[in-house]
Design a protein around this motif. Structure first.
Motif, mmCIF file in Angstrom:
data_model
loop_
_atom_site.group_PDB
_atom_site.id
_atom_site.type_symbol
_atom_site.label_atom_id
_atom_site.label_comp_id
_atom_site.label_asym_id
_atom_site.label_seq_id
_atom_site.Cartn_x
_atom_site.Cartn_y
_atom_site.Cartn_z
ATOM 1 N N HIS A 1 -15.287 98.001 80.004
ATOM 2 C CA HIS A 1 -15.352 98.139 78.595
ATOM 3 C C HIS A 1 -14.430 97.022 77.880
ATOM 4 O O HIS A 1 -14.509 96.854 76.845
ATOM 5 C CB HIS A 1 -15.131 99.489 77.950
ATOM 6 N N HIS A 2 -13.496 96.505 78.830
ATOM 7 C CA HIS A 2 -12.306 95.475 78.248
ATOM 8 C C HIS A 2 -13.392 94.285 77.912
ATOM 9 O O HIS A 2 -12.853 93.254 77.041
ATOM 10 C CB HIS A 2 -11.332 95.257 79.074
ATOM 11 N N TRP A 3 -14.389 93.746 78.574
ATOM 12 C CA TRP A 3 -15.247 92.807 78.401
ATOM 13 C C TRP A 3 -16.512 93.096 77.999
ATOM 14 O O TRP A 3 -17.316 92.138 77.512
ATOM 15 C CB TRP A 3 -15.061 91.803 79.483
ATOM 16 N N CYS A 4 -16.859 94.025 77.913
ATOM 17 C CA CYS A 4 -18.371 94.527 77.769
ATOM 18 C C CYS A 4 -18.457 95.797 76.870
ATOM 19 O O CYS A 4 -17.984 96.952 76.982
ATOM 20 C CB CYS A 4 -19.152 95.141 79.083
ATOM 21 N N GLU A 5 -19.274 95.295 75.481
ATOM 22 C CA GLU A 5 -19.326 96.735 74.422
ATOM 23 C C GLU A 5 -20.606 97.027 74.756
ATOM 24 O O GLU A 5 -21.448 96.510 75.448
ATOM 25 C CB GLU A 5 -19.103 95.968 73.252
ATOM 26 N N SER A 6 -20.788 98.312 74.133
ATOM 27 C CA SER A 6 -21.848 99.223 74.493
ATOM 28 C C SER A 6 -22.350 99.813 72.898
ATOM 29 O O SER A 6 -21.380 99.950 72.216
ATOM 30 C CB SER A 6 -21.715 100.203 75.471
ATOM 31 N N LYS A 7 -23.499 100.239 73.044
ATOM 32 C CA LYS A 7 -24.158 101.050 71.920
ATOM 33 C C LYS A 7 -25.280 101.661 72.582
ATOM 34 O O LYS A 7 -25.988 101.379 73.339
ATOM 35 C CB LYS A 7 -24.379 100.311 70.828
ATOM 36 N N ARG A 8 -25.623 102.912 71.843
ATOM 37 C CA ARG A 8 -26.855 104.008 71.931
ATOM 38 C C ARG A 8 -27.582 103.658 70.815
ATOM 39 O O ARG A 8 -27.264 103.816 69.924
ATOM 40 C CB ARG A 8 -26.436 105.156 72.250
ATOM 41 N N GLU A 9 -28.975 103.366 71.257
ATOM 42 C CA GLU A 9 -29.924 103.218 70.099
ATOM 43 C C GLU A 9 -31.439 103.686 70.571
ATOM 44 O O GLU A 9 -31.745 103.156 71.600
ATOM 45 C CB GLU A 9 -30.229 101.667 69.661
ATOM 46 N N GLY A 10 -31.862 104.428 69.894
ATOM 47 C CA GLY A 10 -33.228 105.177 70.045
ATOM 48 C C GLY A 10 -33.102 105.904 71.488
ATOM 49 O O GLY A 10 -33.991 105.824 72.562
ATOM 50 N N GLY A 11 -31.912 106.422 71.859
ATOM 51 C CA GLY A 11 -31.780 107.202 73.157
ATOM 52 C C GLY A 11 -31.571 106.138 74.335
ATOM 53 O O GLY A 11 -31.314 106.821 75.303
ATOM 54 N N LYS A 12 -31.466 104.906 74.240
ATOM 55 C CA LYS A 12 -31.177 104.012 75.151
ATOM 56 C C LYS A 12 -29.795 103.546 74.999
ATOM 57 O O LYS A 12 -29.138 103.218 73.932
ATOM 58 C CB LYS A 12 -32.194 102.882 75.333
ATOM 59 N N LEU A 13 -29.063 103.035 76.167
ATOM 60 C CA LEU A 13 -27.691 102.237 76.328
ATOM 61 C C LEU A 13 -28.159 100.765 76.081
ATOM 62 O O LEU A 13 -29.000 100.616 76.904
ATOM 63 C CB LEU A 13 -27.046 102.854 77.602
ATOM 64 N N TYR A 14 -27.335 100.022 75.529
ATOM 65 C CA TYR A 14 -27.428 98.796 75.460
ATOM 66 C C TYR A 14 -26.000 98.006 75.457
ATOM 67 O O TYR A 14 -24.877 98.914 75.038
ATOM 68 C CB TYR A 14 -27.906 98.121 74.010
ATOM 69 N N PHE A 15 -25.936 97.056 76.133
ATOM 70 C CA PHE A 15 -24.544 96.358 76.457
ATOM 71 C C PHE A 15 -24.725 94.823 76.054
ATOM 72 O O PHE A 15 -25.598 94.176 76.049
ATOM 73 C CB PHE A 15 -24.253 96.337 78.134
ATOM 74 N N ARG A 16 -23.332 94.280 75.611
ATOM 75 C CA ARG A 16 -22.874 92.893 75.272
ATOM 76 C C ARG A 16 -21.740 92.550 75.715
ATOM 77 O O ARG A 16 -21.021 93.414 75.681
ATOM 78 C CB ARG A 16 -23.551 92.947 73.640
ATOM 79 N N LEU A 17 -21.809 91.047 76.054
ATOM 80 C CA LEU A 17 -20.612 90.604 76.252
ATOM 81 C C LEU A 17 -19.660 90.706 74.923
ATOM 82 O O LEU A 17 -20.197 90.128 73.944
ATOM 83 C CB LEU A 17 -20.615 89.349 76.777
ATOM 84 N N ARG A 18 -18.459 91.263 75.020
ATOM 85 C CA ARG A 18 -17.737 91.160 74.026
ATOM 86 C C ARG A 18 -17.205 89.821 73.296
ATOM 87 O O ARG A 18 -17.079 88.908 74.323
ATOM 88 C CB ARG A 18 -16.274 91.736 74.343
ATOM 89 N N GLU A 19 -17.235 89.448 71.930
ATOM 90 C CA GLU A 19 -16.869 88.305 71.565
ATOM 91 C C GLU A 19 -15.388 87.860 71.934
ATOM 92 O O GLU A 19 -14.494 88.854 72.160
ATOM 93 C CB GLU A 19 -16.822 88.286 69.996
ATOM 94 N N GLY A 20 -15.275 86.716 72.710
ATOM 95 C CA GLY A 20 -13.824 86.276 72.835
ATOM 96 C C GLY A 20 -13.735 86.601 74.318
ATOM 97 O O GLY A 20 -12.518 86.151 74.913
ATOM 98 N N SER A 21 -14.699 87.039 75.289
ATOM 99 C CA SER A 21 -14.457 87.393 76.646
ATOM 100 C C SER A 21 -15.555 86.419 77.553
ATOM 101 O O SER A 21 -15.718 86.705 78.479
ATOM 102 C CB SER A 21 -15.291 88.752 76.744
ATOM 103 N N GLU A 22 -15.563 85.035 76.750
ATOM 104 C CA GLU A 22 -16.339 83.965 77.457
ATOM 105 C C GLU A 22 -15.605 83.510 78.886
ATOM 106 O O GLU A 22 -16.016 83.093 79.809
ATOM 107 C CB GLU A 22 -16.528 82.929 76.573
#
Length: 234
Positions: free
Chosen positions: A213-234
């Protein structure tokens, strides 16, 4: 014959090999309300091994604290140059804790490569009434490929780390796309990334949520998990 100085992290591989020779599956850095350096599982049989550079009362207390959660507990330390502390050894026996010593022998005229030796000095006593369900539910597949027990930082090239780097690259590419907000579902990640997991979707989601989670953020939408690279973690 020359013995090499052993660091705490270097104890992991010989202890892991010792357990695997006895058909245990090995997990490292297992944590719920405390952290076990090494856990071995053979069916429903569990053994915990705590790794330290010396045999101390603090180490013995750590091992005693694990007795209620596992069938066997061992302390593993480098073999001392002279002799083991007799008081500590007697205390281990009284508490039902086993003792392993690890030797690292450097290459010499007889052995072309360095070699390791693990010896049992005190046999652990079986706790038939251990509350193993607490520990069993905290054993995850990624702990078989994560940092070695006794480890306090990153930098190890493992199957787990390779998988996480592949996922990170996919999320980086997705975030840099002009027509994308960077979010990918677990299904989409597993379709694009070859992993070492037997059950990829569950294991990838758990690893990203709990360990990355230090480089990958998450969210739950419509009962599904989604992940995105955190800003500044390039």
């Amino acid at each position: 014959m020359m013995l090499a100085v052993i660091k705490e992290t270097e104890l992991f591989e010989p202890v892991k090999h010792w357990l695997e020779e006895r058909d245990f599956t090995v997990y490292s850095e297992v944590q719920f309300d405390r952290r076990a350096d090494v856990v071995g599982r053979l069916g429903n049989l569990l053994v915990v091994v705590e790794l330290k550079t010396s045999l101390s009362l603090d180490l013995i207390q750590q091992c005693v604290d694990w007795r209620r959660y596992t069938h066997y507990v061992y302390a593993a330390v480098p073999r001392p140059k002279r002799h083991l502390n007799s008081y500590a050894r007697d205390l281990l026996r009284r508490e039902g804790i086993g003792l392993l010593t690890v030797e690292h022998h450097k290459a010499d005229w007889l052995h072309q490569e360095d070699w390791w030796n693990v010896q049992i000095h005190v046999h652990a006593q079986l706790n038939r009434h251990a509350a193993t369900h607490y520990l069993l539910k905290h054993l995850y597949e990624e702990q078989r490929y994560g940092p070695p027990g006794g480890h306090r930082g990153g930098g190890y090239v493992t199957s787990y780390r390779i998988t996480m780097e592949r996922i990170r690259n996919v999320l980086r590419w997705e975030r840099n796309r002009r027509d994308s907000d960077g979010w990918l579902s677990v299904r989409e990640i597993c379709e694009r990334v070859e992993t070492h997991y037997a059950n990829p979707r569950v294991s990838v989601a758990r690893a990203l949520l709990n360990f990355e989670h230090h480089w990958c953020e998450s969210k739950r939408e419509g009962g599904k998990l989604y992940f995105r690279l955190r800003e500044g973690s390039e």
